[in-house]
Design a protein around this motif. Structure first.
Motif, PDB file in Angstrom:
ATOM      1  N   LYS A  53      32.315   4.513 -14.899  1.00 40.09           N
ATOM      2  CA  LYS A  53      31.390   4.821 -15.991  1.00 40.09           C
ATOM      3  C   LYS A  53      30.892   6.252 -15.857  1.00 40.09           C
ATOM      4  O   LYS A  53      30.321   6.631 -14.833  1.00 40.09           O
ATOM      5  CB  LYS A  53      30.193   3.854 -15.962  1.00 40.09           C
ATOM      6  N   ARG A  54      31.152   7.023 -16.905  1.00 37.01           N
ATOM      7  CA  ARG A  54      30.641   8.396 -16.942  1.00 37.01           C
ATOM      8  C   ARG A  54      29.632   8.528 -18.064  1.00 37.01           C
ATOM      9  O   ARG A  54      29.808   7.934 -19.130  1.00 37.01           O
ATOM     10  CB  ARG A  54      31.790   9.388 -17.161  1.00 37.01           C
ATOM     11  N   PHE A  55      28.592   9.276 -17.821  1.00 31.52           N
ATOM     12  CA  PHE A  55      27.601   9.599 -18.854  1.00 31.52           C
ATOM     13  C   PHE A  55      27.695  11.075 -19.172  1.00 31.52           C
ATOM     14  O   PHE A  55      28.101  11.870 -18.332  1.00 31.52           O
ATOM     15  CB  PHE A  55      26.182   9.303 -18.359  1.00 31.52           C
ATOM     16  N   GLY A  56      27.265  11.426 -20.380  1.00 31.25           N
ATOM     17  CA  GLY A  56      27.164  12.839 -20.736  1.00 31.25           C
ATOM     18  C   GLY A  56      28.400  13.339 -21.446  1.00 31.25           C
ATOM     19  O   GLY A  56      29.299  12.569 -21.781  1.00 31.25           O
ATOM     20  N   ASP A  57      28.411  14.632 -21.700  1.00 33.63           N
ATOM     21  CA  ASP A  57      29.551  15.228 -22.406  1.00 33.63           C
ATOM     22  C   ASP A  57      30.196  16.292 -21.522  1.00 33.63           C
ATOM     23  O   ASP A  57      29.912  16.410 -20.341  1.00 33.63           O
ATOM     24  CB  ASP A  57      29.101  15.806 -23.759  1.00 33.63           C
ATOM     25  N   ARG A  58      31.078  17.073 -22.109  1.00 33.29           N
ATOM     26  CA  ARG A  58      31.878  18.048 -21.387  1.00 33.29           C
ATOM     27  C   ARG A  58      31.101  18.891 -20.365  1.00 33.29           C
ATOM     28  O   ARG A  58      31.534  19.090 -19.246  1.00 33.29           O
ATOM     29  CB  ARG A  58      32.530  19.005 -22.379  1.00 33.29           C
ATOM     30  N   ASP A  59      29.952  19.410 -20.810  1.00 33.19           N
ATOM     31  CA  ASP A  59      29.215  20.348 -19.957  1.00 33.19           C
ATOM     32  C   ASP A  59      28.538  19.669 -18.767  1.00 33.19           C
ATOM     33  O   ASP A  59      28.470  20.230 -17.684  1.00 33.19           O
ATOM     34  CB  ASP A  59      28.143  21.076 -20.787  1.00 33.19           C
ATOM     35  N   ARG A  60      28.025  18.475 -19.005  1.00 33.20           N
ATOM     36  CA  ARG A  60      27.259  17.796 -17.954  1.00 33.20           C
ATOM     37  C   ARG A  60      27.702  16.344 -17.853  1.00 33.20           C
ATOM     38  O   ARG A  60      27.170  15.492 -18.545  1.00 33.20           O
ATOM     39  CB  ARG A  60      25.759  17.849 -18.280  1.00 33.20           C
ATOM     40  N   ILE A  61      28.653  16.103 -17.004  1.00 31.96           N
ATOM     41  CA  ILE A  61      29.133  14.730 -16.850  1.00 31.96           C
ATOM     42  C   ILE A  61      28.619  14.152 -15.542  1.00 31.96           C
ATOM     43  O   ILE A  61      28.700  14.788 -14.493  1.00 31.96           O
ATOM     44  CB  ILE A  61      30.678  14.687 -16.879  1.00 31.96           C
ATOM     45  N   VAL A  62      28.011  12.964 -15.654  1.00 31.78           N
ATOM     46  CA  VAL A  62      27.585  12.235 -14.458  1.00 31.78           C
ATOM     47  C   VAL A  62      28.507  11.034 -14.306  1.00 31.78           C
ATOM     48  O   VAL A  62      28.653  10.244 -15.236  1.00 31.78           O
ATOM     49  CB  VAL A  62      26.126  11.738 -14.599  1.00 31.78           C
ATOM     50  N   GLU A 101      24.145  -3.094 -15.860  1.00 32.51           N
ATOM     51  CA  GLU A 101      24.218  -2.932 -17.324  1.00 32.51           C
ATOM     52  C   GLU A 101      25.645  -3.123 -17.833  1.00 32.51           C
ATOM     53  O   GLU A 101      25.856  -3.638 -18.934  1.00 32.51           O
ATOM     54  CB  GLU A 101      23.681  -1.554 -17.717  1.00 32.51           C
ATOM     55  N   LEU A 102      26.625  -2.712 -17.023  1.00 29.81           N
ATOM     56  CA  LEU A 102      28.030  -2.926 -17.405  1.00 29.81           C
ATOM     57  C   LEU A 102      28.350  -4.417 -17.434  1.00 29.81           C
ATOM     58  O   LEU A 102      29.059  -4.898 -18.317  1.00 29.81           O
ATOM     59  CB  LEU A 102      28.956  -2.206 -16.418  1.00 29.81           C
ATOM     60  N   ILE A 103      27.808  -5.160 -16.462  1.00 29.57           N
ATOM     61  CA  ILE A 103      28.070  -6.605 -16.404  1.00 29.57           C
ATOM     62  C   ILE A 103      27.411  -7.314 -17.587  1.00 29.57           C
ATOM     63  O   ILE A 103      28.013  -8.161 -18.241  1.00 29.57           O
ATOM     64  CB  ILE A 103      27.575  -7.188 -15.060  1.00 29.57           C
ATOM     65  N   VAL A 104      26.172  -6.926 -17.884  1.00 29.40           N
ATOM     66  CA  VAL A 104      25.446  -7.567 -18.983  1.00 29.40           C
ATOM     67  C   VAL A 104      26.037  -7.171 -20.344  1.00 29.40           C
ATOM     68  O   VAL A 104      25.873  -7.886 -21.321  1.00 29.40           O
ATOM     69  CB  VAL A 104      23.950  -7.171 -18.910  1.00 29.40           C
ATOM     70  N   GLY A 105      26.699  -6.025 -20.387  1.00 28.86           N
ATOM     71  CA  GLY A 105      27.263  -5.566 -21.650  1.00 28.86           C
ATOM     72  C   GLY A 105      26.392  -4.534 -22.353  1.00 28.86           C
ATOM     73  O   GLY A 105      26.646  -4.173 -23.497  1.00 28.86           O
ATOM     74  N   LEU A 106      25.335  -4.074 -21.662  1.00 34.50           N
ATOM     75  CA  LEU A 106      24.481  -3.032 -22.240  1.00 34.50           C
ATOM     76  C   LEU A 106      25.186  -1.679 -22.215  1.00 34.50           C
ATOM     77  O   LEU A 106      24.818  -0.754 -22.934  1.00 34.50           O
ATOM     78  CB  LEU A 106      23.160  -2.923 -21.467  1.00 34.50           C
ATOM     79  N   GLN A 107      26.184  -1.556 -21.328  1.00 35.77           N
ATOM     80  CA  GLN A 107      27.014  -0.352 -21.273  1.00 35.77           C
ATOM     81  C   GLN A 107      28.469  -0.776 -21.314  1.00 35.77           C
ATOM     82  O   GLN A 107      28.801  -1.876 -20.877  1.00 35.77           O
ATOM     83  CB  GLN A 107      26.777   0.417 -19.956  1.00 35.77           C
ATOM     84  N   LYS A 108      29.305   0.113 -21.823  1.00 36.44           N
ATOM     85  CA  LYS A 108      30.756  -0.152 -21.837  1.00 36.44           C
ATOM     86  C   LYS A 108      31.423   0.739 -20.789  1.00 36.44           C
ATOM     87  O   LYS A 108      31.068   1.912 -20.658  1.00 36.44           O
ATOM     88  CB  LYS A 108      31.336   0.187 -23.216  1.00 36.44           C
ATOM     89  N   PRO A 109      32.402   0.202 -20.048  1.00 37.80           N
ATOM     90  CA  PRO A 109      33.080   1.037 -19.056  1.00 37.80           C
ATOM     91  C   PRO A 109      33.818   2.192 -19.727  1.00 37.80           C
ATOM     92  O   PRO A 109      34.331   2.035 -20.839  1.00 37.80           O
ATOM     93  CB  PRO A 109      34.094   0.082 -18.410  1.00 37.80           C
ATOM     94  N   THR A 110      33.836   3.354 -19.058  1.00 31.59           N
ATOM     95  CA  THR A 110      34.656   4.462 -19.534  1.00 31.59           C
ATOM     96  C   THR A 110      36.119   4.152 -19.236  1.00 31.59           C
ATOM     97  O   THR A 110      37.007   4.413 -20.041  1.00 31.59           O
ATOM     98  CB  THR A 110      34.244   5.774 -18.816  1.00 31.59           C
ATOM     99  N   GLU A 111      36.345   3.580 -18.054  1.00 29.26           N
ATOM    100  CA  GLU A 111      37.689   3.093 -17.679  1.00 29.26           C
ATOM    101  C   GLU A 111      37.530   1.739 -17.009  1.00 29.26           C
ATOM    102  O   GLU A 111      36.482   1.446 -16.451  1.00 29.26           O
ATOM    103  CB  GLU A 111      38.362   4.054 -16.682  1.00 29.26           C
ATOM    104  N   GLY A 112      38.586   0.945 -17.033  1.00 26.46           N
ATOM    105  CA  GLY A 112      38.552  -0.355 -16.371  1.00 26.46           C
ATOM    106  C   GLY A 112      37.964  -1.436 -17.259  1.00 26.46           C
ATOM    107  O   GLY A 112      37.627  -1.191 -18.421  1.00 26.46           O
ATOM    108  N   ARG A 113      37.836  -2.630 -16.685  1.00 27.71           N
ATOM    109  CA  ARG A 113      37.405  -3.773 -17.487  1.00 27.71           C
ATOM    110  C   ARG A 113      36.442  -4.669 -16.721  1.00 27.71           C
ATOM    111  O   ARG A 113      36.513  -4.771 -15.504  1.00 27.71           O
ATOM    112  CB  ARG A 113      38.621  -4.644 -17.856  1.00 27.71           C
ATOM    113  N   VAL A 114      35.552  -5.329 -17.467  1.00 26.12           N
ATOM    114  CA  VAL A 114      34.715  -6.398 -16.920  1.00 26.12           C
ATOM    115  C   VAL A 114      35.249  -7.690 -17.527  1.00 26.12           C
ATOM    116  O   VAL A 114      35.230  -7.857 -18.744  1.00 26.12           O
ATOM    117  CB  VAL A 114      33.236  -6.215 -17.306  1.00 26.12           C
ATOM    118  N   VAL A 115      35.763  -8.579 -16.682  1.00 27.35           N
ATOM    119  CA  VAL A 115      36.422  -9.793 -17.180  1.00 27.35           C
ATOM    120  C   VAL A 115      35.642 -11.031 -16.736  1.00 27.35           C
ATOM    121  O   VAL A 115      35.379 -11.206 -15.547  1.00 27.35           O
ATOM    122  CB  VAL A 115      37.876  -9.882 -16.647  1.00 27.35           C
TER     123      VAL A 115
END
Ligand SMILES: Nc1ncnc2c1ncn2[C@@H]1O[C@H](COP(=O)(O)OP(=O)(O)O)[C@@H](O)[C@H]1O
Ligand SMILES: [Mg+2]
Length: 247
Positions: free
Chosen positions: A10-19, A50-64
């Motif tokens: 999971k990455r946050f932010g855009d090109r200039d500032r990626i966390v 938050e990824l498990i609950v579905g409040l966030q979506k993974p940038t890569e990979g899956r929660v199954v």
């Protein structure tokens, strides 16, 4: 298995500032277990929740999800996982009575009012609180009581997975121990898994069945509690152990 994370990033932010909050994490949660997620502040624990609950979506990979109800609609699935946070004041309306706070998820499910309040009383008993609290407001309750109320509210949905994100971090050590004992008892009384998130490794022995240690968004170590704490593989886990009173 109730769910697994498959190479989740999971990455946050855009090109200039990626966390990068989560880096290539693979984990599975089993039925009826307490799984502890341990790491310092900023290591990505809440993002994982938050990824498990579905409040966030993974940038890569899956929660199954794998449980019996996995064919259900997303709304049903969301109900089967309940999240309790560190600060109960942020998730409780201060003007509501405790019975309204505990009954709210039931009322949203169109449970009839008197029945929802009756169930709220039962739920308070399940978390070892006196029914008298039903008529009080959050400000009249202690920090430990408020976390029990938050747990009761989560239990109203009979979750398959309860995620507790630093729920004892604001409590004194005795109250923390009481809450951990409550979670242990609840897990014995009903079929439920608990994902317990903490930065306090010393609370884990005798409590969690398995654990994962996170650092900078990655899982550096994972396994059964006794084997990891008895013989940690990573230097980081060893340093965490040395830094706390557990030995
Ligand atoms: N919504 C967000 N937007 C941008 N960065 C975020 C967001 N949520 C978390 N982060 C960043 O992701 C990293 C992990 O945060 P978090 O999951 O809250 O860690 P923890 O719960 O272990 O303290 C931190 O660097 C944090 O600043
Ligand atoms: Mg957090």
């Amino acid at each position: 298995m109730i769910l697994d994370l498959q190479r989740v990033t999971k990455r946050f932010g855009d090109r200039d500032r990626i966390v990068t909050a989560i880096r290539d994490v693979s984990l599975s949660l089993l039925e009826d277990e307490i799984f502890a997620l341990i790491g310092e502040s900023g290591s990505g624990k809440s993002t994982l929740a938050e990824l498990i609950v579905g409040l966030q979506k993974p940038t890569e990979g899956r929660v199954v999800w794998h449980w019996d109800g996995s064919g259900q609609a997303a709304a049903d699935r969301r109900r089967q996982v309940q999240l309790v946070f560190q600060n109960p004041d942020r998730s409780m309306n201060p003007y509501w009575k405790v019975k309204e706070i505990v009954a709210e998820p039931l009322l949203l499910q169109r449970v009839e009012r008197s029945e929802a309040f009756r169930l709220a009383g039962e739920l308070l008993e399940r978390v070892r609180l006196p029914r008298e609290l039903l008529e009080r407001r959050p400000s009249e309750c202690s920090g430990g009581q408020k976390q029990r109320i938050a747990i009761a509210r989560a239990l109203s949905m009979s979750p398959a997975l309860l995620i507790a994100d630093e729920i004892t971090s604001a409590l004194d050590p005795t109250t923390e121990r009481d809450i951990l004992n409550l979670l242990l008892a609840l897990k014995r009384e009903q079929s439920m898994s608990i994902l317990y998130i903490t930065h306090r490794l010393e609370t884990i022995p005798g409590f969690a069945d398995r654990l994962a240690v996170m650092k900078d968004g990655a899982v550096v170590e994972e396994g059964y509690t006794e084997s990891v704490l008895g013989a940690p593989n990573s230097d980081y886990t060893r340093a965490l152990l040395d830094a706390c009173s557990y030995s």
